[in-house]
Design a protein around this motif. Sequence first.
Motif, PDB file in Angstrom:
ATOM      1  N   GLY A  18       0.708  -1.239  -0.369  1.00 31.06           N
ATOM      2  CA  GLY A  18       0.001   0.214   0.194  1.00 31.06           C
ATOM      3  C   GLY A  18       0.780   1.462   0.194  1.00 31.06           C
ATOM      4  O   GLY A  18       1.517   1.273  -0.409  1.00 31.06           O
ATOM      5  N   ILE A  19       0.366   2.729   0.905  1.00 28.87           N
ATOM      6  CA  ILE A  19       0.677   3.575   0.873  1.00 28.87           C
ATOM      7  C   ILE A  19       2.096   3.071   1.686  1.00 28.87           C
ATOM      8  O   ILE A  19       3.200   4.443   1.044  1.00 28.87           O
ATOM      9  N   VAL A  65       2.912  -2.889  16.054  1.00 25.66           N
ATOM     10  CA  VAL A  65       3.226  -1.858  16.241  1.00 25.66           C
ATOM     11  C   VAL A  65       2.893  -2.013  17.816  1.00 25.66           C
ATOM     12  O   VAL A  65       2.735  -0.261  18.717  1.00 25.66           O
ATOM     13  N   ARG A  66       1.589  -2.120  18.748  1.00 24.37           N
ATOM     14  CA  ARG A  66       1.310  -2.779  19.185  1.00 24.37           C
ATOM     15  C   ARG A  66       2.085  -3.462  20.229  1.00 24.37           C
ATOM     16  O   ARG A  66       1.497  -3.346  21.622  1.00 24.37           O
ATOM     17  N   ALA A 142      -2.557  10.356   9.087  1.00 19.66           N
ATOM     18  CA  ALA A 142      -4.129  10.750  10.035  1.00 19.66           C
ATOM     19  C   ALA A 142      -5.098   9.895   9.052  1.00 19.66           C
ATOM     20  O   ALA A 142      -4.552   9.201   8.129  1.00 19.66           O
ATOM     21  N   SER A 143      -6.123  11.023   8.813  1.00 16.32           N
ATOM     22  CA  SER A 143      -6.878  10.674   7.422  1.00 16.32           C
ATOM     23  C   SER A 143      -7.675  11.518   7.184  1.00 16.32           C
ATOM     24  O   SER A 143      -8.199  12.321   7.834  1.00 16.32           O
ATOM     25  N   PHE A 144      -8.224  11.625   5.985  1.00 22.11           N
ATOM     26  CA  PHE A 144      -9.473  12.894   6.330  1.00 22.11           C
ATOM     27  C   PHE A 144     -10.387  11.878   7.217  1.00 22.11           C
ATOM     28  O   PHE A 144     -11.418  13.598   7.863  1.00 22.11           O
ATOM     29  N   LYS A 160      -7.713   7.941  14.449  1.00 13.04           N
ATOM     30  CA  LYS A 160      -7.413   8.660  13.259  1.00 13.04           C
ATOM     31  C   LYS A 160      -7.506  10.643  14.059  1.00 13.04           C
ATOM     32  O   LYS A 160      -6.636  11.671  13.853  1.00 13.04           O
ATOM     33  N   GLY A 187      -7.094  11.316   0.862  1.00  7.30           N
ATOM     34  CA  GLY A 187      -8.833  11.105   0.840  1.00  7.30           C
ATOM     35  C   GLY A 187      -8.858   9.668   0.887  1.00  7.30           C
ATOM     36  O   GLY A 187      -8.812   8.812   1.380  1.00  7.30           O
ATOM     37  N   ILE A 189      -7.116   7.763  -1.435  1.00  7.65           N
ATOM     38  CA  ILE A 189      -6.106   5.961  -2.755  1.00  7.65           C
ATOM     39  C   ILE A 189      -6.493   4.434  -2.189  1.00  7.65           C
ATOM     40  O   ILE A 189      -6.243   4.086  -1.139  1.00  7.65           O
ATOM     41  N   MET A 193      -6.487  -1.515   1.374  1.00  2.00           N
ATOM     42  CA  MET A 193      -7.564  -1.511   3.098  1.00  2.00           C
ATOM     43  C   MET A 193      -8.822  -0.437   2.666  1.00  2.00           C
ATOM     44  O   MET A 193      -9.909  -0.926   3.380  1.00  2.00           O
ATOM     45  N   PHE A 196     -11.368   1.396  -3.223  1.00  2.00           N
ATOM     46  CA  PHE A 196     -12.077   1.928  -3.432  1.00  2.00           C
ATOM     47  C   PHE A 196     -12.406   2.131  -5.503  1.00  2.00           C
ATOM     48  O   PHE A 196     -13.466   1.488  -5.518  1.00  2.00           O
TER      49      PHE A 196
HETATM   50  N1  LIG Z   1      -5.981   4.300   1.621  1.00  2.00           N
HETATM   51  C1  LIG Z   1      -6.702   5.795   1.400  1.00  2.00           C
HETATM   52  O1  LIG Z   1      -7.042   6.399   0.979  1.00  2.00           O
HETATM   53  C2  LIG Z   1      -5.759   6.348   3.274  1.00  2.00           C
HETATM   54  C3  LIG Z   1      -6.577   7.371   3.582  1.00  2.00           C
HETATM   55  C4  LIG Z   1      -6.797   7.921   4.554  1.00  2.00           C
HETATM   56  C5  LIG Z   1      -5.605   7.156   5.430  1.00  2.00           C
HETATM   57  N2  LIG Z   1      -5.097   6.236   4.836  1.00  2.00           N
HETATM   58  C6  LIG Z   1      -4.095   5.955   5.958  1.00  2.00           C
HETATM   59  O2  LIG Z   1      -2.480   5.749   5.339  1.00  2.00           O
HETATM   60  C7  LIG Z   1      -1.927   4.240   5.916  1.00  2.00           C
HETATM   61  C8  LIG Z   1      -1.677   3.082   4.635  1.00  2.00           C
HETATM   62  O3  LIG Z   1      -2.595   2.936   4.392  1.00  2.00           O
HETATM   63  P1  LIG Z   1      -3.180   1.551   2.883  1.00  2.00           P
HETATM   64  O4  LIG Z   1      -4.579   2.097   2.289  1.00  2.00           O
HETATM   65  O5  LIG Z   1      -1.493   1.923   2.416  1.00  2.00           O
HETATM   66  O6  LIG Z   1      -3.170   0.489   4.399  1.00  2.00           O
HETATM   67  P2  LIG Z   1      -3.077  -1.167   3.525  1.00  2.00           P
HETATM   68  O7  LIG Z   1      -3.840  -1.836   4.399  1.00  2.00           O
HETATM   69  O8  LIG Z   1      -2.708  -1.409   2.643  1.00  2.00           O
HETATM   70  O9  LIG Z   1      -1.337  -1.302   4.612  1.00  2.00           O
HETATM   71  C9  LIG Z   1      -1.735  -1.189   5.540  1.00  2.00           C
HETATM   72  C10 LIG Z   1      -0.013  -2.326   6.232  1.00  2.00           C
HETATM   73  O10 LIG Z   1      -0.182  -1.441   7.886  1.00  2.00           O
HETATM   74  C11 LIG Z   1       0.766  -2.668   8.196  1.00  2.00           C
HETATM   75  N3  LIG Z   1       0.093  -3.108   9.372  1.00  2.00           N
HETATM   76  C12 LIG Z   1      -1.278  -3.237   9.776  1.00  2.00           C
HETATM   77  N4  LIG Z   1      -0.957  -3.415  11.276  1.00  2.00           N
HETATM   78  C13 LIG Z   1       0.521  -3.531  12.105  1.00  2.00           C
HETATM   79  C14 LIG Z   1       0.065  -3.599  13.452  1.00  2.00           C
HETATM   80  N5  LIG Z   1       0.234  -3.868  14.041  1.00  2.00           N
HETATM   81  N6  LIG Z   1       1.785  -3.467  13.241  1.00  2.00           N
HETATM   82  C15 LIG Z   1       3.385  -3.332  11.832  1.00  2.00           C
HETATM   83  N7  LIG Z   1       2.301  -3.295  10.647  1.00  2.00           N
HETATM   84  C16 LIG Z   1       0.605  -3.294  10.626  1.00  2.00           C
HETATM   85  C17 LIG Z   1      -0.073  -3.898   7.614  1.00  2.00           C
HETATM   86  O11 LIG Z   1       0.521  -5.700   6.912  1.00  2.00           O
HETATM   87  C18 LIG Z   1       0.152  -3.512   5.535  1.00  2.00           C
HETATM   88  O12 LIG Z   1       1.491  -4.142   5.269  1.00  2.00           O
HETATM   89  C19 LIG Z   1      -3.133   4.199   6.855  1.00  2.00           C
HETATM   90  O13 LIG Z   1      -2.823   3.927   8.247  1.00  2.00           O
HETATM   91  C20 LIG Z   1      -4.505   4.167   6.687  1.00  2.00           C
HETATM   92  O14 LIG Z   1      -5.166   5.017   7.834  1.00  2.00           O
HETATM   93  C21 LIG Z   1      -5.218   5.775   4.121  1.00  2.00           C
END
Ligand SMILES: NC(=O)c1ccc[n+]([C@@H]2O[C@H](COP(=O)([O-])OP(=O)(O)OC[C@H]3O[C@@H](n4cnc5c(N)ncnc54)[C@H](O)[C@@H]3O)[C@@H](O)[C@H]2O)c1
Length: 271
Positions: A18-19, A65-66, A142-144, A160, A187, A189, A193, A196
């Motif tokens: 992901g991101i 991370v927990r 954070a997030s929107f 968030k 917003g 992406i 997760m 969309f």
């Molecule tokens: N995609 C979007 O539109 C969007 C929008 C707002 C915020 N975000 C935030 O951006 C970040 C990345 O989102 P994404 O869409 O790439 O998600 P994603 O689910 O594709 O990736 C999340 C990653 O976090 C890892 N992860 C989960 N729990 C974990 C833990 N306990 N310890 C360590 N790693 C852990 C997962 O294995 C995964 O590789 C997140 O914090 C998400 O809330 C994303």
Amino acid sequence: MLIDLQGKVAVVTGAGRGIGKEIAYTLASEGVTTVITDINQSYLDEIRRDFAELGYEGSQYLCDVRDYGQIEAMVQSIAQEHGRIDILVNNAGVLGGGSVDTLPEQIWDLNLDVNLKGTFLMCKAITPIMKKQRSGRIINAASFAAIVPSIGTAAYASSKAGVEQLTRVLAGELGPWNVTVNCYAPGMIPTEMNHFAEQPPEKQQQLLDTLTLRRWGSKKEVANVICFLASDLAGYITGTIIDISGGKLATQIPRDAYEKAQAEGEYDLFE
Ligand SMILES: NC(=O)c1ccc[n+]([C@@H]2O[C@H](COP(=O)([O-])OP(=O)(O)OC[C@H]3O[C@@H](n4cnc5c(N)ncnc54)[C@H](O)[C@@H]3O)[C@@H](O)[C@H]2O)c1
């Protein structure tokens, strides 16, 4: 003017996909020694092979991370291996939804534990290193949803919003050590997760109708902002939330502009 991150050391959490993965690869391509952490070993194995092939500097750690014990051991090892930590990107996150009356307590706990407490624990372990260096960049996902939540996201949006407020508190606490702390609000992406871009067409249209820039954002567009925030160019920015949402709050009915453009033959709403 160029962003120069050469020689810096970054830690990106949840960067297995992901991101976060895009952020990690972008930093590494800019000459940053990039430490990738995740809870999924198979993601890390693939990234290890990629980094070797691409000639990127860095290392990979399995870390939840927990779990503060795991974080402490990892940070100690990173400090020994790479000597310093300049950039921490707290990207790891989960999204669990449900209406308040049906939302399982475990989903509430999971969202708060990973998204908010995980960010706090990583900062707790790494700030002593940044304070010693008298420099550092902490950049939190954070997030929107922290600004305007969707229906059915009590746990996620609350976590968030907590990240946003934690960002301000830490910015205040770490100012004397020249450590900046900011967060960003992506917003829409498309990733694993949220899926969309795989929703039924009408649902996609409904979501896109909320955006001033009426399209999905890309992971790269988030990673580019992180590179800027991590660089010396952003030295006077701290305690803030950067909106990367295609202007979700900028206009009241963004679709009006697109309908007008469509009437003028300049845009196709359903392309
Ligand atoms: N995609 C979007 O539109 C969007 C929008 C707002 C915020 N975000 C935030 O951006 C970040 C990345 O989102 P994404 O869409 O790439 O998600 P994603 O689910 O594709 O990736 C999340 C990653 O976090 C890892 N992860 C989960 N729990 C974990 C833990 N306990 N310890 C360590 N790693 C852990 C997962 O294995 C995964 O590789 C997140 O914090 C998400 O809330 C994303």
